[in-house]
Design a protein around this motif. Sequence first.
Motif, PDB file in Angstrom:
ATOM      1  N   THR A   1       0.868  -1.184   0.000  1.00 43.86           N
ATOM      2  CA  THR A   1       0.000   0.000   0.000  1.00 43.86           C
ATOM      3  C   THR A   1       0.903   1.231   0.000  1.00 43.86           C
ATOM      4  N   PRO A   2       0.386   2.370  -0.482  1.00 41.94           N
ATOM      5  CA  PRO A   2       1.231   3.569  -0.588  1.00 41.94           C
ATOM      6  C   PRO A   2       1.803   4.031   0.745  1.00 41.94           C
ATOM      7  N   ALA A   3       1.077   3.795   1.821  1.00 44.27           N
ATOM      8  CA  ALA A   3       1.551   4.232   3.139  1.00 44.27           C
ATOM      9  C   ALA A   3       2.133   3.069   3.938  1.00 44.27           C
ATOM     10  N   GLY A   4       2.362   1.935   3.255  1.00 47.82           N
ATOM     11  CA  GLY A   4       2.780   0.727   3.962  1.00 47.82           C
ATOM     12  C   GLY A   4       4.285   0.627   4.154  1.00 47.82           C
TER      13      GLY A   4
ATOM     14  N   VAL B   1       7.572   3.979  -0.768  1.00 46.50           N
ATOM     15  CA  VAL B   1       7.528   5.328  -1.340  1.00 46.50           C
ATOM     16  C   VAL B   1       6.747   5.277  -2.656  1.00 46.50           C
ATOM     17  N   PRO B   2       5.609   6.000  -2.762  1.00 43.75           N
ATOM     18  CA  PRO B   2       4.870   6.013  -4.022  1.00 43.75           C
ATOM     19  C   PRO B   2       5.754   6.452  -5.205  1.00 43.75           C
ATOM     20  N   PHE B   3       5.594   5.756  -6.306  1.00 41.77           N
ATOM     21  CA  PHE B   3       6.351   5.979  -7.540  1.00 41.77           C
ATOM     22  C   PHE B   3       7.830   5.631  -7.409  1.00 41.77           C
ATOM     23  N   HIS B   4       8.084   4.675  -6.513  1.00 37.41           N
ATOM     24  CA  HIS B   4       9.363   3.977  -6.480  1.00 37.41           C
ATOM     25  C   HIS B   4       9.032   2.509  -6.736  1.00 37.41           C
ATOM     26  N   CYS B   5       9.992   1.767  -7.312  1.00 37.08           N
ATOM     27  CA  CYS B   5       9.775   0.344  -7.560  1.00 37.08           C
ATOM     28  C   CYS B   5      10.534  -0.504  -6.549  1.00 37.08           C
ATOM     29  N   ILE B   6       9.938  -1.621  -6.213  1.00 37.93           N
ATOM     30  CA  ILE B   6      10.611  -2.649  -5.416  1.00 37.93           C
ATOM     31  C   ILE B   6      10.416  -3.995  -6.099  1.00 37.93           C
ATOM     32  N   THR B   7      11.290  -4.940  -5.748  1.00 40.41           N
ATOM     33  CA  THR B   7      11.028  -6.322  -6.154  1.00 40.41           C
ATOM     34  C   THR B   7      10.479  -7.083  -4.959  1.00 40.41           C
ATOM     35  N   VAL B   8       9.624  -8.048  -5.254  1.00 41.08           N
ATOM     36  CA  VAL B   8       9.163  -9.008  -4.248  1.00 41.08           C
ATOM     37  C   VAL B   8       9.611 -10.359  -4.769  1.00 41.08           C
TER      38      VAL B   8
ATOM     39  N   VAL C   1       7.648  -4.298  -8.965  1.00 37.30           N
ATOM     40  CA  VAL C   1       6.336  -3.704  -8.689  1.00 37.30           C
ATOM     41  C   VAL C   1       6.505  -2.200  -8.447  1.00 37.30           C
ATOM     42  N   LEU C   2       5.666  -1.421  -9.125  1.00 43.65           N
ATOM     43  CA  LEU C   2       5.629   0.026  -8.893  1.00 43.65           C
ATOM     44  C   LEU C   2       4.642   0.314  -7.767  1.00 43.65           C
ATOM     45  N   VAL C   3       5.114   1.000  -6.727  1.00 49.05           N
ATOM     46  CA  VAL C   3       4.198   1.484  -5.684  1.00 49.05           C
ATOM     47  C   VAL C   3       3.562   2.758  -6.252  1.00 49.05           C
TER      48      VAL C   3
ATOM     49  N   THR D   1      -2.179   4.963  -5.123  1.00 45.89           N
ATOM     50  CA  THR D   1      -3.411   4.274  -4.721  1.00 45.89           C
ATOM     51  C   THR D   1      -3.171   2.798  -4.387  1.00 45.89           C
ATOM     52  N   GLY D   2      -1.999   2.267  -4.720  1.00 44.28           N
ATOM     53  CA  GLY D   2      -1.747   0.845  -4.501  1.00 44.28           C
ATOM     54  C   GLY D   2      -0.440   0.435  -5.139  1.00 44.28           C
ATOM     55  N   TYR D   3      -0.555  -0.445  -6.133  1.00 46.09           N
ATOM     56  CA  TYR D   3       0.659  -0.927  -6.801  1.00 46.09           C
ATOM     57  C   TYR D   3       0.317  -1.371  -8.210  1.00 46.09           C
TER      58      TYR D   3
END
Length: 255
Positions: free
Chosen positions: A141-144, A196-203, A242-244, A247-249
């Motif tokens: 989530t964006p605030a997660g 961080v919204p509009f940053h990418c992470i891998t899972v 995944v792009l954060v 509103t979500g991802y």
Amino acid sequence: MKSIVPLSPDEVKKMTRACRLAAETLNHIEKYLKIGQTTEEINQIVHDYTLRNGAVPAPLGYKGFPKSVCTSVNSVICHGVPDAVTVLKDGDIINVDVTCKLDGFFGDTSRTFLIGNVSETAKDLVQTAHQAMMKGIEAITPAGTTGDIGFEIQKFITRKGYTAVREIGGHGVGRNFHEEPFVPSYGKRGKLDRLVPFHCITVEPMVNQGTEEIIEYDIPGSLIKYYLTADGLLSAQFEHTVLVTDTGYEILTQA
Ligand code: MF3
Ligand code: CO
Ligand code: CO
């Protein structure tokens, strides 16, 4: 606080393209994953496909890594180095981990494939690894936090009777191959690093059939290590970039 600079809309487009190519590379390689194939041949196919599509295979030369893709068979957890002597055989599982650098941006994705007739127990492990990744992604989530992701991954894997590798995990990705934050396969809800919204992470959870204990091996001439399960049992993994969003991802490496 970590120094994460969100992507601009133009950078999101570039990231989207790099990730799409990485996913397409896995689609392309799938038809070559057959009994008798060497991991060196897989490496060559990934290398050529990446270049043909205007990108660079990011693993090649990364901290001295000698090949263009990671191929991790059976008890190899990750960072397996392709070679001419590892021949795929009936019943193997193999994780192929592709990272494309396109127009300055990195797309990172992996899947575990089944070779020939795979045992039901191995199939269950592979399916669990895929589901664990999806559980982790769905927790974004964006605030997660990264703890939200790790918590869901670990809970799912443990309930299935498997173990989650702790030492290695996901990461920020975008302008660089590996960025902050570390995305673990464990954690508590609301803890660890803020997303961080509009940053990418891998899972990219690594799921072991038996012990979570791992053994680290050097790769000659490289700072990268590869890892085996300590008990020789199987390990499986899937990875999405995944792009954060606000509103979500959004999964960018969708097949
Ligand atoms: N693609 C791997 C990851 O998911 C990293 C491989 S590093 C390499 O983070 F040097 F081994 F390619
Ligand atoms: Co990764
Ligand atoms: Co990867």
